[in-house]
Design an enzyme around this catalytic site. Structure first.
Site, PDB file in Angstrom:
ATOM      1  N   CYS A 259       0.766  -1.270   0.023  1.00 37.80           N
ATOM      2  CA  CYS A 259      -0.099  -0.042   0.100  1.00 37.80           C
ATOM      3  C   CYS A 259       0.852   1.225  -0.180  1.00 37.80           C
ATOM      4  CB  CYS A 259      -0.812   0.028   1.097  1.00 37.80           C
ATOM      5  SG  CYS A 259      -1.812   1.421   1.605  1.00 37.80           S
TER       6      CYS A 259
ATOM      7  N   CYS B 250       0.627   3.388   2.846  1.00 43.31           N
ATOM      8  CA  CYS B 250       0.981   2.855   4.224  1.00 43.31           C
ATOM      9  C   CYS B 250       2.675   3.136   4.206  1.00 43.31           C
ATOM     10  CB  CYS B 250       0.782   1.333   4.101  1.00 43.31           C
ATOM     11  SG  CYS B 250      -0.803   0.846   4.299  1.00 43.31           S
TER      12      CYS B 250
END
Length: 505
Positions: free
Chosen positions: A73, A76
């Site tokens: 991600c 992230c």
């Protein structure tokens, strides 16, 4: 060539030119954010399905943050530097504010963690949860909104906003620019009877630090120091307040003949053989690098010495009458052989030598350690007052203060105190006994009822030779306890004949 193909070619060419003209630092948002931090060690603790419960169950921190993320991600990855900025305040040996918040993360993209992430109904990445560490253990279902339960952190897009959110929950004023503490400390309230429960982590820390000092300085060099080490480890294996330290001490005893044949220990591994250092006395997670109950307001105050005193008190309140003099000689020999502060060692040794009659009652040993500790504090009070070397937030005091034990005092004035030793003994037994390990009980209130009973009983039981120590070690302790009279005579003879070490002062 069609018009569409020409447009596509022109677009690709412009992207190549743009990329080649851009500076390396502007090619990635992630690189812009993390920049010079690429070489810094991560402080957030990586959790997974196998260690999630154990890490959160054993942490001394009062609160925990768990970040659920996925390594693929981009958001992230971009968020990680922000999370690490906050984690450096609370995690690791260089933590600025240790023992308050445990910062952790779980990678939900790992198949082994799928069930764990499902357990907490993770709906997006990154997703941050807050709560008491024990609430996460075996936790499941949707996060709750009540203060006593796990809650979702809904305002943490940057390091500043995450820390502000934590400050609101803890009623604190932590800052991202806070430095390693020096003259910065929240004073422990000595009248709070529950404060001692934090010291269970400190006696683990002090035990591990003492063991590391012995190893790093290679102090076990003779049959005398070897025997002294064995006797103290026997005492720890039977009566240490921490279950993991009892277990570690017992493992050392069982393997000691192989690790230190004829009292000569091997400190460096060779040929794949184990060394004494292969057996961490309180487990691989200790030492943590910081103290809690014994933390001073400056880097050079309290800490290890405070932790050792709490260890000695906690050992003596757990022994039986028949072990009292064995415990006394074990503690005295340990300090005399392994405590590296020369002046402190000599003072303590002189107080040990002043004992003319072997202890027959555990009560007498408990009161001797208490009285000795107060005599040390009285001496240091004068030294620190004249030199200005004491901890300004934690000046030396006579223990226990009247606020903690009013019944311990018969009368007192500026020059002397008349103690009620029966009440002092009762106070010490409770304070360094059940009160010291009460935090284990609080952290065991999780899961099913039968699990609570099992965990609490296992941690709160006062260890006995037969229950805690393996057969070989138990026999060694039993023999040593039965022979305490002979050991006492031998010990006193050796001490009288021993030439004093040279002092550096």
């Amino acid at each position: 060539m069609s018009l569409a193909h020409l447009l596509l070619f022109a677009g690709l060419l412009s992207l190549v030119i743009l990329a080649s003209s851009s500076s390396p630092g502007s090619r990635s948002i992630l690189r812009d954010i993390s920049g010079g931090n690429a070489d810094q060690k991560d402080r957030a603790v990586e959790l997974n399905s196998s260690n999630f419960d154990s890490v959160l169950r054993d942490t001394p921190a009062k609160y925990a943050v768990v970040e659920f993320f996925a390594h693929w991600c981009p958001a992230c990855r971009n968020y990680k530097p922000h999370y690490e900025k906050v984690a450096r305040l609370f995690n690791g040996p260089e933590a600025i504010h240790p023992g308050i918040v445990l910062m952790t993360r779980v990678d939900c993209a790992m198949k082994t963690n799928t069930e764990l992430c499902d357990r907490f109904s993770v709906s997006h990445y990154p997703m941050l949860f807050w709560g008491s560490p024990t609430k996460f253990v075996s936790g499941s279902g949707e996060p709750k909104k009540e203060k006593s339960e796990i809650v979702v952190i809904d305002d943490a897009r940057t390091a500043e906003r995450l820390l502000n959110w934590i400050n609101k929950q803890t009623q604190s004023s932590f800052g991202l620019e806070d430095k390693k503490f020096e003259n910065e400390h929240v004073r422990t309230n000595i009248t709070d009877y529950k404060q001692i429960s934090q010291a269970v982590y400190d006696i683990e820390e002090a035990t591990a630090e003492a063991f590391d000092i012995i190893l790093s300085n290679k102090i076990i060099k003779s049959s005398e120091t070897s025997a002294s080490f064995i006797r103290f480890i026997q005492l720890l294996a039977a009566h240490h307040a921490s279950k993991r330290c009892r277990k570690g001490a017992a493992e050392i005893l069982v393997n000691y003949d192989d690790l230190c044949p004829s009292g000569k220990c091997s400190y460096e591994s060779s040929g794949g053989k184990d060394t004494l250092g292969s057996f961490p006395i309180c487990g691989k997670d200790v030492p943590r690098g910081y103290y809690m109950f014994c933390r001073g307001s400056r880097n050079d105050t309290r800490g290890f010495s405070c932790g050792l005193w709490v260890l000695f008190h906690s050992l003596t309140v757990r022994i039986e009458d028949g072990e009292s003099h064995f415990a006394f000689t074990s503690i005295c020999d340990f300090v005399n052989n392994f405590f590296m502060c020369d002046e402190c060692r000599l003072h303590f040794n002189n107080m040990c030598l002043s004992v003319k009659t072997p202890f027959k009652k555990a009560r007498d040993l408990v009161l001797w350690v208490w009285s000795t500790h107060n005599k040390v504090n009285e001496r240091l009070m004068k030294d620190e007052a004249s030199l200005g070397t004491g901890d300004p937030e934690f000046p030396k005091i006579i223990w226990p203060p009247r606020e903690l034990c009013p019944s311990c005092y018969l009368s007192s004035d500026e020059k002397s105190i008349e103690w009620d030793e029966d009440n002092v003994y009762k106070f010490l037994k409770n304070y360094y006994g059940p009160k010291l390990v009460s935090l284990y009980k609080e952290k065991s209130v999780i899961g099913k009822k039968e699990e609570i009973v099992s965990a609490t009983t296992e941690d709160l039981t006062v260890a006995t030779n037969a229950l805690v120590v393996p057969v070989g070690a138990a026999l060694a302790i039993a023999v040593a306890s039965c022979a305490f009279g002979a050991l006492a005579c031998y010990w006193r003879t050796q001490q009288k004949n021993r030439k004093p070490r040279r002092s550096w002062n």
